[in-house]
Design a protein around this motif. Sequence first.
Motif, PDB file in Angstrom:
ATOM      1  N   GLU A  95     -81.583  74.345  49.337  1.00 33.28           N
ATOM      2  CA  GLU A  95     -81.525  75.698  48.788  1.00 33.28           C
ATOM      3  C   GLU A  95     -80.143  76.320  49.009  1.00 33.28           C
ATOM      4  O   GLU A  95     -79.626  77.026  48.142  1.00 33.28           O
ATOM      5  CB  GLU A  95     -82.602  76.558  49.447  1.00 33.28           C
ATOM      6  CG  GLU A  95     -84.029  76.176  49.052  1.00 33.28           C
ATOM      7  CD  GLU A  95     -85.067  76.910  49.885  1.00 33.28           C
ATOM      8  OE1 GLU A  95     -86.153  77.217  49.335  1.00 33.28           O
ATOM      9  OE2 GLU A  95     -84.789  77.186  51.073  1.00 33.28           O
ATOM     10  N   GLN A 144     -77.333  74.700  49.201  1.00 29.81           N
ATOM     11  CA  GLN A 144     -76.395  74.070  48.292  1.00 29.81           C
ATOM     12  C   GLN A 144     -76.514  74.670  46.892  1.00 29.81           C
ATOM     13  O   GLN A 144     -75.510  74.924  46.221  1.00 29.81           O
ATOM     14  CB  GLN A 144     -76.628  72.565  48.244  1.00 29.81           C
ATOM     15  CG  GLN A 144     -75.577  71.812  47.423  1.00 29.81           C
ATOM     16  CD  GLN A 144     -75.798  70.311  47.474  1.00 29.81           C
ATOM     17  OE1 GLN A 144     -76.912  69.850  47.648  1.00 29.81           O
ATOM     18  NE2 GLN A 144     -74.722  69.553  47.316  1.00 29.81           N
ATOM     19  N   ILE A 145     -77.742  74.910  46.446  1.00 32.63           N
ATOM     20  CA  ILE A 145     -77.953  75.517  45.129  1.00 32.63           C
ATOM     21  C   ILE A 145     -77.327  76.910  45.083  1.00 32.63           C
ATOM     22  O   ILE A 145     -76.672  77.289  44.101  1.00 32.63           O
ATOM     23  CB  ILE A 145     -79.458  75.593  44.808  1.00 32.63           C
ATOM     24  CG1 ILE A 145     -80.009  74.179  44.588  1.00 32.63           C
ATOM     25  CG2 ILE A 145     -79.703  76.468  43.584  1.00 32.63           C
ATOM     26  CD1 ILE A 145     -81.515  74.131  44.405  1.00 32.63           C
ATOM     27  N   ARG A 195     -74.332  78.190  42.615  1.00 31.19           N
ATOM     28  CA  ARG A 195     -74.473  79.373  41.762  1.00 31.19           C
ATOM     29  C   ARG A 195     -73.306  80.331  41.963  1.00 31.19           C
ATOM     30  O   ARG A 195     -72.778  80.902  41.009  1.00 31.19           O
ATOM     31  CB  ARG A 195     -75.794  80.084  42.070  1.00 31.19           C
ATOM     32  CG  ARG A 195     -77.024  79.367  41.520  1.00 31.19           C
ATOM     33  CD  ARG A 195     -78.294  80.080  41.949  1.00 31.19           C
ATOM     34  NE  ARG A 195     -79.470  79.437  41.376  1.00 31.19           N
ATOM     35  CZ  ARG A 195     -80.719  79.755  41.715  1.00 31.19           C
ATOM     36  NH1 ARG A 195     -80.943  80.692  42.643  1.00 31.19           N
ATOM     37  NH2 ARG A 195     -81.742  79.139  41.150  1.00 31.19           N
TER      38      ARG A 195
END
Length: 220
Positions: free
Chosen positions: A48, A50-51, A55
């Motif tokens: 999460e 890394q996401i 973004r």
Amino acid sequence: MSEAATLTAETIAQFLQDNPAFFDEHAELFSSLKVPHPHARHTLSLGERQILTLRTRNKELEWKLSELLHNANSNEAISDHVTLWCTHMLAEQDPQRLPQRVVDGLRQEFRMLEVALRLWDLPALTDERFQGSDDMLQAFVAGLQKPYCGQEGYLPAHEWFDSKPGSVAMVPLTHEGRSIGVLAFAAEGAEHFKPDMGTTFLEILGKLASACLSRLNYAA
């Protein structure tokens, strides 16, 4: 001292960089390990986090792309203004009308700025409004290696404008290696013309105006 006691964040980070298969071999650790949320008090899994990082980077790239597009559109508009100004000067058949044509064209194309022009050492110039006989002005302009940008410049030049400028740009005009005048711009904002700004565009305007006004060196 034990080896574990010598571990630092840097050595752990270097180990993970040197061993990219670590999380493949310990997949359960990757899914269960929690890290702090950068903008909240709760934690996230590594995936999460890394996401979230991707973004954020994507948003930064979107802003940079938007800025590049804005600059490209702005540069295209400026190029169009300069081209139109040049066509007006080229179409003028009477050299005596060129100084006013230079000023009027720039005022038309750059309406947020005030424009002034002073000339010297052009034998055919008859319009006294544009004659700069001030020796101190000529010495100031002759000493410029590039356009001056800032809040002062040659202070008496501020009187050329309808209102006191917040900042000015003074562009030296030359013909065959000698100083023939100065093209001056005034802006209301103190930060519009800054000492550290690029002057390439102003230098182009100066070269174009110089080439045009050099006709007054030969006109009858």
